[in-house]
Structures are given as structure tokens and as C-alpha cells.
Design a protein around this motif. Sequence first.
Motif, mmCIF file in Angstrom:
data_model
loop_
_atom_site.group_PDB
_atom_site.id
_atom_site.type_symbol
_atom_site.label_atom_id
_atom_site.label_comp_id
_atom_site.label_asym_id
_atom_site.label_seq_id
_atom_site.Cartn_x
_atom_site.Cartn_y
_atom_site.Cartn_z
ATOM 1 N N SER A 125 0.816 -1.221 0.000
ATOM 2 C CA SER A 125 0.000 0.000 0.000
ATOM 3 C C SER A 125 0.847 1.266 0.000
ATOM 4 C CB SER A 125 -0.976 -0.001 1.179
ATOM 5 O OG SER A 125 -0.298 -0.068 2.399
ATOM 6 N N THR A 126 1.991 1.270 0.664
ATOM 7 C CA THR A 126 2.842 2.460 0.686
ATOM 8 C C THR A 126 3.340 2.814 -0.704
ATOM 9 O OG1 THR A 126 3.529 2.042 2.966
ATOM 10 C CG2 THR A 126 4.946 3.476 1.666
ATOM 11 N N VAL A 127 3.783 1.817 -1.459
ATOM 12 C CA VAL A 127 4.260 2.071 -2.826
ATOM 13 C C VAL A 127 3.117 2.600 -3.691
ATOM 14 C CG1 VAL A 127 5.172 0.991 -4.924
ATOM 15 C CG2 VAL A 127 6.170 0.434 -2.688
ATOM 16 N N ALA A 128 1.964 1.955 -3.617
ATOM 17 C CA ALA A 128 0.818 2.398 -4.427
ATOM 18 C C ALA A 128 0.397 3.818 -4.051
ATOM 19 C CB ALA A 128 -0.358 1.435 -4.242
ATOM 20 N N ASP A 129 0.330 4.107 -2.768
ATOM 21 C CA ASP A 129 -0.108 5.430 -2.335
ATOM 22 C C ASP A 129 0.898 6.517 -2.701
ATOM 23 O OD1 ASP A 129 -2.425 4.294 -1.350
ATOM 24 O OD2 ASP A 129 -1.700 4.208 0.723
ATOM 25 N N ALA A 130 2.194 6.213 -2.616
ATOM 26 C CA ALA A 130 3.218 7.184 -3.008
ATOM 27 C C ALA A 130 3.072 7.545 -4.481
ATOM 28 C CB ALA A 130 4.614 6.634 -2.728
ATOM 29 N N MET A 131 2.821 6.532 -5.310
ATOM 30 C CA MET A 131 2.647 6.789 -6.744
ATOM 31 C C MET A 131 1.384 7.590 -7.015
ATOM 32 S SD MET A 131 3.938 3.137 -8.260
ATOM 33 C CE MET A 131 3.678 3.604 -9.967
ATOM 34 N N MET A 132 0.300 7.241 -6.343
ATOM 35 C CA MET A 132 -0.950 7.987 -6.534
ATOM 36 C C MET A 132 -0.777 9.448 -6.124
ATOM 37 S SD MET A 132 -3.275 6.170 -8.010
ATOM 38 C CE MET A 132 -4.779 7.116 -7.755
ATOM 39 N N ASP A 133 -0.136 9.668 -4.989
ATOM 40 C CA ASP A 133 0.045 11.029 -4.487
ATOM 41 C C ASP A 133 0.938 11.875 -5.381
ATOM 42 O OD1 ASP A 133 -1.509 10.361 -2.305
ATOM 43 O OD2 ASP A 133 0.166 10.210 -0.900
ATOM 44 N N MET A 134 1.991 11.280 -5.888
ATOM 45 C CA MET A 134 2.997 12.075 -6.599
ATOM 46 C C MET A 134 2.810 12.108 -8.115
ATOM 47 S SD MET A 134 4.692 13.302 -4.125
ATOM 48 C CE MET A 134 6.113 14.030 -4.921
ATOM 49 N N LEU A 135 2.300 11.040 -8.704
ATOM 50 C CA LEU A 135 2.172 10.971 -10.158
ATOM 51 C C LEU A 135 0.764 11.289 -10.648
ATOM 52 C CD1 LEU A 135 4.256 7.734 -10.882
ATOM 53 C CD2 LEU A 135 5.010 10.128 -11.015
ATOM 54 N N ASN A 136 -0.210 11.180 -9.758
ATOM 55 C CA ASN A 136 -1.608 11.373 -10.134
ATOM 56 C C ASN A 136 -1.987 10.546 -11.367
ATOM 57 O OD1 ASN A 136 -4.220 12.423 -9.963
ATOM 58 N ND2 ASN A 136 -3.719 14.102 -11.347
ATOM 59 N N PRO A 137 -1.659 9.259 -11.366
ATOM 60 C CA PRO A 137 -1.969 8.428 -12.529
ATOM 61 C C PRO A 137 -3.450 8.066 -12.573
ATOM 62 C CG PRO A 137 -1.066 7.073 -10.806
ATOM 63 C CD PRO A 137 -1.031 8.489 -10.299
ATOM 64 N N ILE A 138 -3.861 7.482 -13.673
ATOM 65 C CA ILE A 138 -5.233 7.004 -13.807
ATOM 66 C C ILE A 138 -5.454 5.820 -12.876
ATOM 67 C CG2 ILE A 138 -6.845 5.913 -15.420
ATOM 68 C CD1 ILE A 138 -5.523 7.712 -17.606
ATOM 69 N N GLY A 139 -4.410 5.032 -12.682
ATOM 70 C CA GLY A 139 -4.503 3.905 -11.764
ATOM 71 C C GLY A 139 -3.144 3.329 -11.447
ATOM 72 N N VAL A 140 -3.059 2.645 -10.303
ATOM 73 C CA VAL A 140 -1.842 1.951 -9.865
ATOM 74 C C VAL A 140 -2.255 0.573 -9.380
ATOM 75 C CG1 VAL A 140 -0.016 1.881 -8.109
ATOM 76 C CG2 VAL A 140 -0.632 4.057 -9.155
ATOM 77 N N TYR A 141 -1.437 -0.418 -9.721
ATOM 78 C CA TYR A 141 -1.670 -1.778 -9.251
ATOM 79 C C TYR A 141 -0.325 -2.337 -8.797
ATOM 80 C CZ TYR A 141 -4.305 -6.168 -9.021
ATOM 81 O OH TYR A 141 -4.962 -7.295 -8.584
#
Length: 189
Positions: A125-141
Motif C-alpha cells: 500500500s505504501t508504494v501504491a499510495d506514493a505513486m498515486m500522491d505524486m504521479l496522479n496516474p489514472i490507476g496503480v496496481y
Amino acid sequence: MKDVDYRKIEKAVTMILEAIGENPEREGLIDTPKRVAKMYAEVFEGLNKDPKDYFKTVFNENHDEVVLVKDIPFHSMCEHHLVPFFGHAHVAYIPRDGVVAGLSKLARAVETTAKRPQLQERITSTVADAMMDMLNPIGVYVIIEAEHMCMTMRGIKKPGAKTVTTVARGIYEHDDVKRAEILSLIKMT
């Protein structure tokens, strides 16, 4: 940033050796407390790092399809028993507006997050949340597969058993087709 207290670790390791009935002064153990202190500083160096930092630099490549880095090897230490667990992470995202991170940054985020007393679920969850917060992608898995030495060498004693954790963010939370695409890409050799 907090410094590692090597002397405190050395003292604690000496006490553990004495507590199990060993002689910390015998030839094979005399430098063990120093070696363990040095090792702990290395394997826990992620405590002083933030995985979000790896996503501060981005590139505009006009890429709007899946980016997947799979089979990222990692090792961590179970926070419950302070024994290792190790495995592979698979990190995927769909960029928004073509904004991408350097590929090595996905692996670095996994490595940094793993180098702490940790739980596998939290790494995921930490890796996914860091990417969501910083990259604002359409999705992370993010998928992590790991073998836990706390299940291999103690307790249930089941070597080879793997634990799989997943975290879906953004479009991957509800789009079964997109999730299936990632799983099929991970299975490819």
C-alpha cells in the motif's frame, strides 16, 4: 534524520547472546555484535527515506497505456519477529496526461519501503499510495509475492509458502478488464 546507535545495538546483541547461553567472547562471536549493528544500519536504511521522493522528477512522454515493472527483487524484515522476508514486486500504473516516472524509480520506491521493520501489506500500500500522491496516474496496481522466514524457520515451518498481497488504486479498483490485463502481463515471460 535519526542516526543509528551502533553501540546500543552491539550491547543488545551481546545481551541476546548471553541470554541464549552463548559466550559472546568466544572466537566466532567476538565481532558478531559489531557485524549485526552494521547490518541493521544497512537493512533498515529505508527508515530515513520517503518513497515519494523518487517521483518528484517526471517526464512528459505522451504515453497513456500501462507501464509495468515486474519481478523487482526485494528483501525486508518482519516487524513481528525481526527475521527476513523476501520476494518480488510487480508495479504497474497508467499515466495521466502522458506524465511518467523513470522506470528505476518504481524499483527504488519498493526497495526504500522494504528497508524498514515492515509488513508485506504495508509495503504494497505504501508504494501504491506514493505513486498515486505524486504521479496522479489514472490507476496503480501493486502485487507483492514473498516468502517469510517467520513461517519457514519457526512456527508453522512451511518453507516455500508464498504470501501474495495486492493493492489497486484508481481505475484498477473497479475495472476487472484492466486488472486482468496486468495479471496477464505479469505471467508473460
